[in-house]
Design a protein around this motif. Sequence first.
Motif, PDB file in Angstrom:
ATOM      1  N   GLN A 110       0.977  -1.179  -0.054  1.00 12.92           N
ATOM      2  CA  GLN A 110      -0.093  -0.102  -0.049  1.00 12.92           C
ATOM      3  C   GLN A 110       0.918   1.225   0.052  1.00 12.92           C
ATOM      4  O   GLN A 110       1.896   1.054   0.474  1.00 12.92           O
ATOM      5  N   VAL A 111       0.364   2.347  -0.572  1.00 15.48           N
ATOM      6  CA  VAL A 111       1.004   3.692  -0.653  1.00 15.48           C
ATOM      7  C   VAL A 111       0.137   4.707   0.059  1.00 15.48           C
ATOM      8  O   VAL A 111      -0.935   4.745  -0.194  1.00 15.48           O
ATOM      9  N   GLN A 112       0.610   5.434   0.895  1.00 15.85           N
ATOM     10  CA  GLN A 112      -0.144   6.499   1.593  1.00 15.85           C
ATOM     11  C   GLN A 112       0.404   7.808   1.039  1.00 15.85           C
ATOM     12  O   GLN A 112       1.564   7.903   0.834  1.00 15.85           O
ATOM     13  N   LEU A 113      -0.649   8.759   0.655  1.00 16.52           N
ATOM     14  CA  LEU A 113      -0.342  10.119   0.319  1.00 16.52           C
ATOM     15  C   LEU A 113      -0.693  11.032   1.292  1.00 16.52           C
ATOM     16  O   LEU A 113      -1.800  11.099   1.719  1.00 16.52           O
ATOM     17  N   VAL A 114      -0.109  12.035   1.737  1.00 19.35           N
ATOM     18  CA  VAL A 114      -0.461  13.138   2.769  1.00 19.35           C
ATOM     19  C   VAL A 114      -0.167  14.562   2.106  1.00 19.35           C
ATOM     20  O   VAL A 114       1.031  14.728   1.668  1.00 19.35           O
ATOM     21  N   GLU A 115      -1.101  15.242   1.866  1.00 15.31           N
ATOM     22  CA  GLU A 115      -0.972  16.393   1.170  1.00 15.31           C
ATOM     23  C   GLU A 115      -0.814  17.714   2.203  1.00 15.31           C
ATOM     24  O   GLU A 115      -1.507  17.474   3.384  1.00 15.31           O
ATOM     25  N   SER A 116      -0.300  18.773   1.972  1.00 21.97           N
ATOM     26  CA  SER A 116      -0.157  19.783   2.908  1.00 21.97           C
ATOM     27  C   SER A 116       0.008  21.049   2.072  1.00 21.97           C
ATOM     28  O   SER A 116       0.439  20.975   0.870  1.00 21.97           O
ATOM     29  N   GLY A 117      -0.257  22.119   2.733  1.00 15.97           N
ATOM     30  CA  GLY A 117       0.064  23.470   1.946  1.00 15.97           C
ATOM     31  C   GLY A 117      -1.246  24.426   1.437  1.00 15.97           C
ATOM     32  O   GLY A 117      -0.809  25.574   0.921  1.00 15.97           O
ATOM     33  N   GLY A 118      -2.339  23.808   1.374  1.00 14.43           N
ATOM     34  CA  GLY A 118      -3.508  24.390   0.837  1.00 14.43           C
ATOM     35  C   GLY A 118      -3.693  25.855   1.763  1.00 14.43           C
ATOM     36  O   GLY A 118      -3.223  26.002   2.741  1.00 14.43           O
ATOM     37  N   GLY A 119      -4.620  26.694   1.325  1.00 13.13           N
ATOM     38  CA  GLY A 119      -5.251  27.749   1.871  1.00 13.13           C
ATOM     39  C   GLY A 119      -6.118  28.848   1.073  1.00 13.13           C
ATOM     40  O   GLY A 119      -6.417  28.689   0.085  1.00 13.13           O
ATOM     41  N   LEU A 120      -6.188  29.744   1.617  1.00 12.93           N
ATOM     42  CA  LEU A 120      -6.658  31.277   1.101  1.00 12.93           C
ATOM     43  C   LEU A 120      -5.582  32.254   0.703  1.00 12.93           C
ATOM     44  O   LEU A 120      -4.855  32.355   1.279  1.00 12.93           O
ATOM     45  N   VAL A 121      -5.602  32.392  -0.646  1.00 12.71           N
ATOM     46  CA  VAL A 121      -4.846  33.553  -1.202  1.00 12.71           C
ATOM     47  C   VAL A 121      -5.516  34.547  -1.828  1.00 12.71           C
ATOM     48  O   VAL A 121      -6.618  34.036  -2.667  1.00 12.71           O
ATOM     49  N   SER A 149       4.764   7.735   1.767  1.00 15.14           N
ATOM     50  CA  SER A 149       5.043   6.471   2.424  1.00 15.14           C
ATOM     51  C   SER A 149       4.591   5.245   2.205  1.00 15.14           C
ATOM     52  O   SER A 149       3.378   5.071   1.286  1.00 15.14           O
ATOM     53  N   GLY A 150       5.042   3.900   2.578  1.00 18.54           N
ATOM     54  CA  GLY A 150       4.559   2.905   2.240  1.00 18.54           C
ATOM     55  C   GLY A 150       5.531   1.935   1.174  1.00 18.54           C
ATOM     56  O   GLY A 150       6.600   2.558   0.774  1.00 18.54           O
ATOM     57  N   ARG A 151       4.885   1.154   0.330  1.00 18.85           N
ATOM     58  CA  ARG A 151       5.641   0.235  -0.569  1.00 18.85           C
ATOM     59  C   ARG A 151       5.519   1.169  -1.768  1.00 18.85           C
ATOM     60  O   ARG A 151       4.868   1.059  -2.702  1.00 18.85           O
ATOM     61  N   THR A 152       6.751   1.986  -1.889  1.00 12.31           N
ATOM     62  CA  THR A 152       6.881   2.962  -3.163  1.00 12.31           C
ATOM     63  C   THR A 152       7.961   2.277  -4.142  1.00 12.31           C
ATOM     64  O   THR A 152       8.125   3.200  -5.205  1.00 12.31           O
ATOM     65  N   PHE A 153       8.378   1.119  -4.207  1.00 11.80           N
ATOM     66  CA  PHE A 153       9.091   0.843  -5.159  1.00 11.80           C
ATOM     67  C   PHE A 153       8.756   0.674  -6.748  1.00 11.80           C
ATOM     68  O   PHE A 153       9.727   0.473  -7.457  1.00 11.80           O
ATOM     69  N   SER A 154       7.465   0.611  -6.580  1.00 10.56           N
ATOM     70  CA  SER A 154       6.943   0.437  -8.198  1.00 10.56           C
ATOM     71  C   SER A 154       6.325   1.647  -8.675  1.00 10.56           C
ATOM     72  O   SER A 154       5.351   1.645  -9.469  1.00 10.56           O
ATOM     73  N   ARG A 155       6.983   2.834  -8.300  1.00  6.61           N
ATOM     74  CA  ARG A 155       6.442   4.118  -8.596  1.00  6.61           C
ATOM     75  C   ARG A 155       6.636   4.279  -9.997  1.00  6.61           C
ATOM     76  O   ARG A 155       8.013   4.265 -10.479  1.00  6.61           O
ATOM     77  N   LEU A 156       5.839   4.851 -10.788  1.00  7.50           N
ATOM     78  CA  LEU A 156       5.885   5.063 -12.189  1.00  7.50           C
ATOM     79  C   LEU A 156       5.891   6.890 -12.381  1.00  7.50           C
ATOM     80  O   LEU A 156       6.867   7.403 -12.903  1.00  7.50           O
ATOM     81  N   SER A 157       4.770   7.689 -11.701  1.00  9.06           N
ATOM     82  CA  SER A 157       5.098   8.809 -11.847  1.00  9.06           C
ATOM     83  C   SER A 157       4.099   9.265 -10.686  1.00  9.06           C
ATOM     84  O   SER A 157       3.332   8.555  -9.997  1.00  9.06           O
TER      85      SER A 157
END
Length: 117
Positions: A1-12, A25-33
């Motif tokens: 499994q792969v876990q993705l955590v975003e940050s940095g959004g807001g009001l501008v 994070s997690g099993r990232t060995f088969s990443r393509l893009s």
Amino acid sequence: QVQLVESGGGLVQAGGSLRLSCTVSGRTFSRLSMGWFRRAPGKEREFVAAIGWSSDGPSYADSVKGRFTISRANANNIVNLQMNNLQPDDTAVYYCNYVTVGGKNYWGQGTQVTVSS
């Protein structure tokens, strides 16, 4: 499994900048893009930018070319999206995307970007 955590959004305000980050994070060995998509209120999810993890360069939607820059930090498993000259039409929930060599997609939970006029 792969876990993705975003940050940095807001009001501008229009013309301003934001930087989104996606930590993998997690099993990232088969990443393509990896990349970013967004969904504005009442609209379908649309492609924003992507970058290959081995050799492919970045690609961008026409609507963000020249304003957004996608980059990666391999050592930290991070993908960033620098967004400059933001406009109200950029208001959306932004999602980090991870694609495996086998064609499986993983998604983050999304981060809200709101641009006021």
